[in-house]
Design a protein around this motif. Structure first.
Motif, PDB file in Angstrom:
ATOM      1  N   LEU A 203       0.803  -1.218   0.000  1.00  0.00           N
ATOM      2  CA  LEU A 203       0.000   0.000   0.000  1.00  0.00           C
ATOM      3  C   LEU A 203       0.839   1.272   0.000  1.00  0.00           C
ATOM      4  O   LEU A 203       0.612   2.167  -0.815  1.00  0.00           O
ATOM      5  CB  LEU A 203      -0.925   0.020   1.234  1.00  0.00           C
ATOM      6  N   LEU A 204       1.781   1.370   0.901  1.00  0.00           N
ATOM      7  CA  LEU A 204       2.454   2.649   1.142  1.00  0.00           C
ATOM      8  C   LEU A 204       3.180   3.235  -0.066  1.00  0.00           C
ATOM      9  O   LEU A 204       3.065   4.447  -0.302  1.00  0.00           O
ATOM     10  CB  LEU A 204       3.399   2.536   2.341  1.00  0.00           C
ATOM     11  N   PRO A 205       3.924   2.463  -0.852  1.00  0.00           N
ATOM     12  CA  PRO A 205       4.596   3.096  -2.000  1.00  0.00           C
ATOM     13  C   PRO A 205       3.614   3.792  -2.951  1.00  0.00           C
ATOM     14  O   PRO A 205       3.896   4.884  -3.446  1.00  0.00           O
ATOM     15  CB  PRO A 205       5.307   1.925  -2.686  1.00  0.00           C
ATOM     16  N   THR A 206       2.480   3.195  -3.167  1.00  0.00           N
ATOM     17  CA  THR A 206       1.468   3.807  -4.037  1.00  0.00           C
ATOM     18  C   THR A 206       0.790   4.975  -3.334  1.00  0.00           C
ATOM     19  O   THR A 206       0.569   6.031  -3.923  1.00  0.00           O
ATOM     20  CB  THR A 206       0.420   2.760  -4.464  1.00  0.00           C
ATOM     21  N   LEU A 207       0.474   4.803  -2.060  1.00  0.00           N
ATOM     22  CA  LEU A 207      -0.200   5.857  -1.291  1.00  0.00           C
ATOM     23  C   LEU A 207       0.624   7.145  -1.267  1.00  0.00           C
ATOM     24  O   LEU A 207       0.086   8.236  -1.403  1.00  0.00           O
ATOM     25  CB  LEU A 207      -0.461   5.374   0.140  1.00  0.00           C
ATOM     26  N   PHE A 208       1.943   7.003  -1.136  1.00  0.00           N
ATOM     27  CA  PHE A 208       2.802   8.185  -1.055  1.00  0.00           C
ATOM     28  C   PHE A 208       3.014   8.856  -2.405  1.00  0.00           C
ATOM     29  O   PHE A 208       3.716   9.858  -2.495  1.00  0.00           O
ATOM     30  CB  PHE A 208       4.133   7.837  -0.375  1.00  0.00           C
ATOM     31  N   GLU A 209       2.381   8.349  -3.459  1.00  0.00           N
ATOM     32  CA  GLU A 209       2.349   9.038  -4.749  1.00  0.00           C
ATOM     33  C   GLU A 209       1.248  10.094  -4.767  1.00  0.00           C
ATOM     34  O   GLU A 209       1.191  10.926  -5.679  1.00  0.00           O
ATOM     35  CB  GLU A 209       2.150   8.041  -5.896  1.00  0.00           C
ATOM     36  N   ILE A 210       0.375  10.068  -3.792  1.00  0.00           N
ATOM     37  CA  ILE A 210      -0.669  11.088  -3.688  1.00  0.00           C
ATOM     38  C   ILE A 210       0.003  12.416  -3.352  1.00  0.00           C
ATOM     39  O   ILE A 210       0.864  12.485  -2.483  1.00  0.00           O
ATOM     40  CB  ILE A 210      -1.720  10.703  -2.621  1.00  0.00           C
ATOM     41  N   GLN A 211      -0.387  13.461  -4.038  1.00  0.00           N
ATOM     42  CA  GLN A 211       0.233  14.776  -3.906  1.00  0.00           C
ATOM     43  C   GLN A 211      -0.315  15.547  -2.702  1.00  0.00           C
ATOM     44  O   GLN A 211      -0.780  16.680  -2.827  1.00  0.00           O
ATOM     45  CB  GLN A 211       0.020  15.585  -5.191  1.00  0.00           C
ATOM     46  N   ALA A 212      -0.255  14.928  -1.537  1.00  0.00           N
ATOM     47  CA  ALA A 212      -0.668  15.554  -0.289  1.00  0.00           C
ATOM     48  C   ALA A 212       0.571  15.796   0.560  1.00  0.00           C
ATOM     49  O   ALA A 212       1.614  15.168   0.358  1.00  0.00           O
ATOM     50  CB  ALA A 212      -1.656  14.655   0.451  1.00  0.00           C
ATOM     51  N   GLY A 213       0.453  16.677   1.529  1.00  0.00           N
ATOM     52  CA  GLY A 213       1.599  17.032   2.355  1.00  0.00           C
ATOM     53  C   GLY A 213       1.789  16.186   3.594  1.00  0.00           C
ATOM     54  O   GLY A 213       2.905  16.062   4.099  1.00  0.00           O
ATOM     55  N   ASN A 214       0.701  15.605   4.112  1.00  0.00           N
ATOM     56  CA  ASN A 214       0.770  14.889   5.382  1.00  0.00           C
ATOM     57  C   ASN A 214       0.183  13.492   5.263  1.00  0.00           C
ATOM     58  O   ASN A 214      -0.877  13.309   4.660  1.00  0.00           O
ATOM     59  CB  ASN A 214       0.011  15.659   6.465  1.00  0.00           C
ATOM     60  N   PHE A 215       0.879  12.549   5.892  1.00  0.00           N
ATOM     61  CA  PHE A 215       0.412  11.161   5.901  1.00  0.00           C
ATOM     62  C   PHE A 215       0.408  10.668   7.337  1.00  0.00           C
ATOM     63  O   PHE A 215       1.385  10.849   8.069  1.00  0.00           O
ATOM     64  CB  PHE A 215       1.320  10.284   5.024  1.00  0.00           C
ATOM     65  N   TYR A 216      -0.703  10.084   7.731  1.00  0.00           N
ATOM     66  CA  TYR A 216      -0.896   9.570   9.080  1.00  0.00           C
ATOM     67  C   TYR A 216      -0.957   8.051   8.970  1.00  0.00           C
ATOM     68  O   TYR A 216      -1.905   7.508   8.410  1.00  0.00           O
ATOM     69  CB  TYR A 216      -2.183  10.142   9.676  1.00  0.00           C
ATOM     70  N   VAL A 217       0.102   7.389   9.474  1.00  0.00           N
ATOM     71  CA  VAL A 217       0.270   5.958   9.241  1.00  0.00           C
ATOM     72  C   VAL A 217       0.214   5.201  10.569  1.00  0.00           C
ATOM     73  O   VAL A 217       1.027   5.453  11.468  1.00  0.00           O
ATOM     74  CB  VAL A 217       1.614   5.674   8.536  1.00  0.00           C
ATOM     75  N   ALA A 218      -0.738   4.290  10.684  1.00  0.00           N
ATOM     76  CA  ALA A 218      -0.821   3.437  11.873  1.00  0.00           C
ATOM     77  C   ALA A 218       0.454   2.613  11.969  1.00  0.00           C
ATOM     78  O   ALA A 218       0.841   1.935  11.016  1.00  0.00           O
ATOM     79  CB  ALA A 218      -2.045   2.534  11.780  1.00  0.00           C
ATOM     80  N   LEU A 219       1.126   2.688  13.101  1.00  0.00           N
ATOM     81  CA  LEU A 219       2.372   1.953  13.283  1.00  0.00           C
ATOM     82  C   LEU A 219       2.354   1.096  14.548  1.00  0.00           C
ATOM     83  O   LEU A 219       2.870  -0.011  14.550  1.00  0.00           O
ATOM     84  CB  LEU A 219       3.555   2.931  13.345  1.00  0.00           C
ATOM     85  N   LYS A 220       1.762   1.597  15.606  1.00  0.00           N
ATOM     86  CA  LYS A 220       1.818   0.911  16.899  1.00  0.00           C
ATOM     87  C   LYS A 220       1.303  -0.521  16.807  1.00  0.00           C
ATOM     88  O   LYS A 220       1.862  -1.421  17.416  1.00  0.00           O
ATOM     89  CB  LYS A 220       1.018   1.707  17.946  1.00  0.00           C
ATOM     90  N   GLY A 221       0.273  -0.756  16.050  1.00  0.00           N
ATOM     91  CA  GLY A 221      -0.308  -2.083  15.929  1.00  0.00           C
ATOM     92  C   GLY A 221       0.403  -2.987  14.939  1.00  0.00           C
ATOM     93  O   GLY A 221       0.039  -4.156  14.797  1.00  0.00           O
ATOM     94  N   GLU A 222       1.426  -2.477  14.262  1.00  0.00           N
ATOM     95  CA  GLU A 222       2.158  -3.281  13.279  1.00  0.00           C
ATOM     96  C   GLU A 222       3.044  -4.318  13.965  1.00  0.00           C
ATOM     97  O   GLU A 222       3.648  -4.037  14.996  1.00  0.00           O
ATOM     98  CB  GLU A 222       3.032  -2.385  12.398  1.00  0.00           C
ATOM     99  N   LYS A 223       3.141  -5.484  13.348  1.00  0.00           N
ATOM    100  CA  LYS A 223       3.996  -6.547  13.898  1.00  0.00           C
ATOM    101  C   LYS A 223       5.472  -6.179  13.765  1.00  0.00           C
ATOM    102  O   LYS A 223       6.242  -6.360  14.690  1.00  0.00           O
ATOM    103  CB  LYS A 223       3.709  -7.865  13.186  1.00  0.00           C
ATOM    104  N   ASP A 224       5.873  -5.686  12.596  1.00  0.00           N
ATOM    105  CA  ASP A 224       7.274  -5.345  12.364  1.00  0.00           C
ATOM    106  C   ASP A 224       7.380  -3.841  12.117  1.00  0.00           C
ATOM    107  O   ASP A 224       7.394  -3.374  10.972  1.00  0.00           O
ATOM    108  CB  ASP A 224       7.827  -6.145  11.182  1.00  0.00           C
TER     109      ASP A 224
END
Length: 177
Positions: free
Chosen positions: A53-74
């Motif tokens: 998801l993230l490589p494609t998501l960061f192609e969006i021409q927005a300035g801020n990205f809020y990414v859930a991390l705490k619940g990630e396994k790695d």
């Protein structure tokens, strides 16, 4: 199900077409949030890895990205990925609070996660947030108000602790004022 890249690319193109109606300064204020879901303490897409998801998501021409991390396994693998895909005009706010968990994170735990994030993400592009929002007051009563407030307080304190380590000169100036 993982969408084929052609659909994701088309989706990003459509979003960017809409964002083109905003000037550069306005786009810097627009944010995109991603998480595996937290509706009534249930995740709907936690089994999909961020690498899809993230490589494609960061192609969006927005300035801020809020990414859930705490619940990630790695978490470190996700942070490494974020460090390679973030563009110079983007900021990423990493989730340091898991609103689904009833356990209140310690400020030190949050500090340590932000220090890890700082190994991969430039400091001027890094911020902290919650994995997902809290809505304990109306439609989702699964998180008690006191727990939500304790988690938010821990995030603020943990972010302050990380800031003292990452920006030591700022703290000297602030203490002399």
């Amino acid at each position: 199900m993982i969408l084929p890249a052609i659909y994701c690319g088309s989706f990003v193109s459509l979003i960017n077409k809409c964002l083109a109606h905003f000037n550069v300064e306005e786009r810097q204020k627009i944010g995109i949030h991603t998480c595996p879901g937290a509706d009534i303490d249930a995740t709907h897409s936690a089994d999909i890895e961020y690498k899809y998801l993230l490589p494609t998501l960061f192609e969006i021409q927005a300035g801020n990205f809020y990414v859930a991390l705490k619940g990630e396994k790695d978490k470190e693998k996700t942070l490494q990925l974020l460090g390679t895909i973030i563009k110079p005009y983007q900021k990423v706010f990493v989730g340091v609070i898991n609103p689904i968990s009833k356990e209140v994170e310690s400020p030190e735990e949050i500090r340590d996660l932000l220090l890890l994030a700082a190994k991969y993400i430039p400091l001027d592009q890094l911020g902290s947030t919650d994995d997902c929002g809290f809505s304990p007051f109306a439609d989702d009563v699964s998180t008690a108000r006191d727990i939500a407030y304790a988690k938010i307080k821990a995030r603020l304190e943990g972010t302050r602790l990380a800031s003292e380590i990452l920006f030591p000169l700022n703290n000297v100036v602030a203490s002399n004022e």
